[in-house]
Design a protein around this motif. Structure first.
Motif, PDB file in Angstrom:
ATOM      1  N   GLN A   1       0.820  -1.203   0.000  1.00 19.31           N
ATOM      2  CA  GLN A   1       0.000   0.000   0.000  1.00 19.31           C
ATOM      3  C   GLN A   1       0.856   1.255   0.000  1.00 19.31           C
ATOM      4  N   ASP A   2       1.887   1.257   0.828  1.00 17.69           N
ATOM      5  CA  ASP A   2       2.772   2.425   0.916  1.00 17.69           C
ATOM      6  C   ASP A   2       3.561   2.611  -0.381  1.00 17.69           C
ATOM      7  N   LEU A   3       4.106   1.522  -0.917  1.00 11.16           N
ATOM      8  CA  LEU A   3       4.926   1.621  -2.115  1.00 11.16           C
ATOM      9  C   LEU A   3       4.102   2.066  -3.320  1.00 11.16           C
ATOM     10  N   LEU A   4       2.904   1.512  -3.470  1.00  8.43           N
ATOM     11  CA  LEU A   4       2.063   1.899  -4.603  1.00  8.43           C
ATOM     12  C   LEU A   4       1.625   3.353  -4.499  1.00  8.43           C
ATOM     13  N   ALA A   5       1.388   3.825  -3.271  1.00  7.38           N
ATOM     14  CA  ALA A   5       1.056   5.241  -3.096  1.00  7.38           C
ATOM     15  C   ALA A   5       2.236   6.119  -3.498  1.00  7.38           C
ATOM     16  N   ARG A   6       3.442   5.712  -3.132  1.00  6.13           N
ATOM     17  CA  ARG A   6       4.646   6.468  -3.523  1.00  6.13           C
ATOM     18  C   ARG A   6       4.855   6.406  -5.029  1.00  6.13           C
ATOM     19  N   LEU A   7       4.629   5.246  -5.632  1.00 11.20           N
ATOM     20  CA  LEU A   7       4.749   5.130  -7.078  1.00 11.20           C
ATOM     21  C   LEU A   7       3.716   5.999  -7.786  1.00 11.20           C
ATOM     22  N   ASP A   8       2.509   6.004  -7.267  1.00 13.20           N
ATOM     23  CA  ASP A   8       1.441   6.803  -7.856  1.00 13.20           C
ATOM     24  C   ASP A   8       1.814   8.286  -7.844  1.00 13.20           C
ATOM     25  N   ALA A   9       2.434   8.735  -6.746  1.00 16.42           N
ATOM     26  CA  ALA A   9       2.817  10.135  -6.630  1.00 16.42           C
ATOM     27  C   ALA A   9       3.992  10.489  -7.538  1.00 16.42           C
ATOM     28  N   ALA A  10       4.891   9.529  -7.787  1.00 15.00           N
ATOM     29  CA  ALA A  10       6.117   9.828  -8.538  1.00 15.00           C
ATOM     30  C   ALA A  10       6.011   9.556 -10.025  1.00 15.00           C
ATOM     31  N   THR A  11       5.099   8.682 -10.429  1.00 19.02           N
ATOM     32  CA  THR A  11       4.987   8.286 -11.835  1.00 19.02           C
ATOM     33  C   THR A  11       4.147   9.295 -12.608  1.00 19.02           C
ATOM     34  N   PRO A  12       4.570   9.663 -13.826  1.00 23.84           N
ATOM     35  CA  PRO A  12       3.782  10.612 -14.613  1.00 23.84           C
ATOM     36  C   PRO A  12       2.329  10.162 -14.753  1.00 23.84           C
ATOM     37  N   PRO A  13       1.375  11.086 -14.682  1.00 25.43           N
ATOM     38  CA  PRO A  13      -0.046  10.735 -14.840  1.00 25.43           C
ATOM     39  C   PRO A  13      -0.284  10.051 -16.181  1.00 25.43           C
ATOM     40  N   GLY A  14      -1.206   9.100 -16.180  1.00 22.30           N
ATOM     41  CA  GLY A  14      -1.537   8.394 -17.413  1.00 22.30           C
ATOM     42  C   GLY A  14      -0.721   7.151 -17.644  1.00 22.30           C
ATOM     43  N   VAL A  15       0.373   6.983 -16.905  1.00 21.69           N
ATOM     44  CA  VAL A  15       1.212   5.792 -17.043  1.00 21.69           C
ATOM     45  C   VAL A  15       0.652   4.684 -16.160  1.00 21.69           C
ATOM     46  N   VAL A  16       0.439   3.523 -16.727  1.00 23.01           N
ATOM     47  CA  VAL A  16      -0.132   2.394 -15.985  1.00 23.01           C
ATOM     48  C   VAL A  16       0.905   1.801 -15.039  1.00 23.01           C
ATOM     49  N   ILE A  17       0.466   1.519 -13.821  1.00 26.18           N
ATOM     50  CA  ILE A  17       1.304   0.880 -12.806  1.00 26.18           C
ATOM     51  C   ILE A  17       0.721  -0.497 -12.525  1.00 26.18           C
ATOM     52  N   SER A  18       1.560  -1.519 -12.636  1.00 26.25           N
ATOM     53  CA  SER A  18       1.125  -2.903 -12.464  1.00 26.25           C
ATOM     54  C   SER A  18       1.837  -3.533 -11.279  1.00 26.25           C
ATOM     55  N   SER A  19       1.125  -4.337 -10.512  1.00 24.28           N
ATOM     56  CA  SER A  19       1.711  -5.031  -9.360  1.00 24.28           C
ATOM     57  C   SER A  19       1.814  -6.523  -9.635  1.00 24.28           C
ATOM     58  N   SER A  20       2.922  -7.103  -9.218  1.00 25.11           N
ATOM     59  CA  SER A  20       3.148  -8.539  -9.380  1.00 25.11           C
ATOM     60  C   SER A  20       2.566  -9.363  -8.239  1.00 25.11           C
ATOM     61  N   THR A  21       1.778  -8.751  -7.381  1.00 26.18           N
ATOM     62  CA  THR A  21       1.258  -9.470  -6.216  1.00 26.18           C
ATOM     63  C   THR A  21       0.703 -10.840  -6.596  1.00 26.18           C
ATOM     64  N   SER A  22       0.904 -11.795  -5.715  1.00 22.92           N
ATOM     65  CA  SER A  22       0.392 -13.142  -5.974  1.00 22.92           C
ATOM     66  C   SER A  22      -0.822 -13.469  -5.110  1.00 22.92           C
ATOM     67  N   GLY A  23      -1.223 -12.537  -4.235  1.00 21.87           N
ATOM     68  CA  GLY A  23      -2.345 -12.851  -3.368  1.00 21.87           C
ATOM     69  C   GLY A  23      -3.274 -11.696  -3.061  1.00 21.87           C
ATOM     70  N   TYR A  24      -2.743 -10.491  -2.958  1.00 28.92           N
ATOM     71  CA  TYR A  24      -3.571  -9.354  -2.581  1.00 28.92           C
ATOM     72  C   TYR A  24      -4.367  -8.824  -3.770  1.00 28.92           C
ATOM     73  N   GLY A  25      -5.547  -8.291  -3.479  1.00 26.64           N
ATOM     74  CA  GLY A  25      -6.359  -7.669  -4.507  1.00 26.64           C
ATOM     75  C   GLY A  25      -5.954  -6.219  -4.688  1.00 26.64           C
ATOM     76  N   MET A  26      -6.109  -5.692  -5.902  1.00 27.26           N
ATOM     77  CA  MET A  26      -5.760  -4.299  -6.135  1.00 27.26           C
ATOM     78  C   MET A  26      -6.647  -3.362  -5.336  1.00 27.26           C
ATOM     79  N   THR A  27      -7.891  -3.761  -5.069  1.00 24.76           N
ATOM     80  CA  THR A  27      -8.782  -2.905  -4.289  1.00 24.76           C
ATOM     81  C   THR A  27      -8.167  -2.537  -2.952  1.00 24.76           C
ATOM     82  N   GLU A  28      -7.587  -3.507  -2.249  1.00 25.60           N
ATOM     83  CA  GLU A  28      -6.998  -3.222  -0.950  1.00 25.60           C
ATOM     84  C   GLU A  28      -5.639  -2.554  -1.066  1.00 25.60           C
ATOM     85  N   MET A  29      -4.924  -2.789  -2.170  1.00 26.71           N
ATOM     86  CA  MET A  29      -3.592  -2.203  -2.311  1.00 26.71           C
ATOM     87  C   MET A  29      -3.615  -0.755  -2.784  1.00 26.71           C
TER      88      MET A  29
END
Length: 318
Positions: free
Chosen positions: A102-130
């Protein structure tokens, strides 16, 4: 707003997290000709990552490199913002810790240019919670790979409740361009699709070992010398479709359906309702893509023979 590139136009990928999975992604993207920037908080990640890529490279060469593929296209970033500053796609592969994700994706969201897709390799968590702490959650998706990502083609793509459909479709198209076999999931399912299926086998294996009913070697052989040889071409559903002979899945369910309640498994079986039966039959008809039983059998047999020869060649080369 920063424009989202066409999936075919992406040239620079950022890989955040460079362990076994993240490093495998780096190797895959390099082999597909991308410029790859990698970052990991571990101070010694660079030499480990380069060793992983070097170890994977011979197999990637054998599979066939894309034009422009070169290990020299790897850039090591000193900070997370530096890694994603020019990224056109971001693949996150941090350890399976929800708070960390959750923390890392929030930091990535803030640092990555808008419109660029961010994908997670998670093997168990849902994106809704992350994606709960993200400002622009609409562009976050799960891109769940299988180890090693540079050899196993499957990626399962799914969004969260706050993900917009365009991001899911874009990610699926990009992974296909990047040489992956993509399942675009209709909805979030804990553990996704393939993990749930392989975990069912894994739980049964643990039960049998714990009860002294089978050894690890027997369990592995039961798959590699048995149903596993049928699965490279056909999965479990079409395999059972063929088990019904000319009657296909309909005959198999009607004839063997009562055995679903036999005490073979520690997992509770679903009730075989008429609706479930019809869905399975219709699903097999769709997956058969117009091929009849004879054609499916011929395809399966050719594939099994090819797999057997390949396995024999590997064993003989030891």
């Amino acid at each position: 707003m920063h424009a989202t590139p066409e999936p075919t136009a992406v040239r620079r990928v950022a890989c955040i997290g460079a362990g076994v999975i993240g490093g495998g992604w780096v190797a895959h993207f390099l082999a597909r000709g991308y410029q790859v920037t990698a970052w990991d908080p571990a101070p010694d990640f660079e030499p480990k990552l380069r060793r992983l890529v070097d170890a994977a490279w011979p197999a990637l060469v054998e599979l066939g490199l894309a034009d422009g593929a070169d290990r020299a296209n790897l850039t090591i970033a000193a900070t997370l913002p530096e890694a994603v500053a020019d990224a056109e796609f971001v693949q996150e592969s941090a350890p399976e810790d929800l708070g960390l994700k959750q923390d890392l994706l929030a930091r990535l969201d803030a640092a990555t240019p808008p419109g660029v897709v961010i994908s997670s390799s998670t093997s168990g968590y849902g994106m809704t919670e992350m994606q709960s702490g993200c400002t622009r959650p609409e562009r976050l998706v799960v891109g769940h790979p299988f180890n090693p990502p540079y050899l196993i083609p499957l990626v399962e793509v799914v969004g969260g409740e706050r993900t917009e459909r365009w991001a899911v479709d874009w990610a699926s198209a990009f992974f296909e361009v990047a040489g992956k076999s993509v399942i675009t999931m209709d909805r979030e399912v804990p553990g996704f699709i393939a993990n749930r299926l392989q975990e069912a086998i894994w739980r049964e294996a643990l039960h049998m070992v714990a009860n002294g009913e089978a050894t690890v070697e027997q369990i592995d052989s039961s798959i590699t010398e048995g149903p596993g040889l049928r699965w490279p071409l056909f999965g479990p559903c079409l395999t059972f479709h063929l088990a019904g002979g000319e009657g296909g899945m309909a005959h198999m369910l009607d004839h063997f359906g009562p055995s679903l309640k036999s005490p073979w498994t520690r997992l509770e079986a679903p009730e075989l309702t008429d609706e479930l039966r019809d869905r399975m039959v219709e699903g097999c008809e769709t997956a058969s893509d117009g091929r009849d039983i004879a054609e499916l059998v011929a395809d399966r047999d050719r594939a099994v023979i090819a797999v057997l020869r390949a396995v024999e060649a590997v064993r003989g080369a030891r």
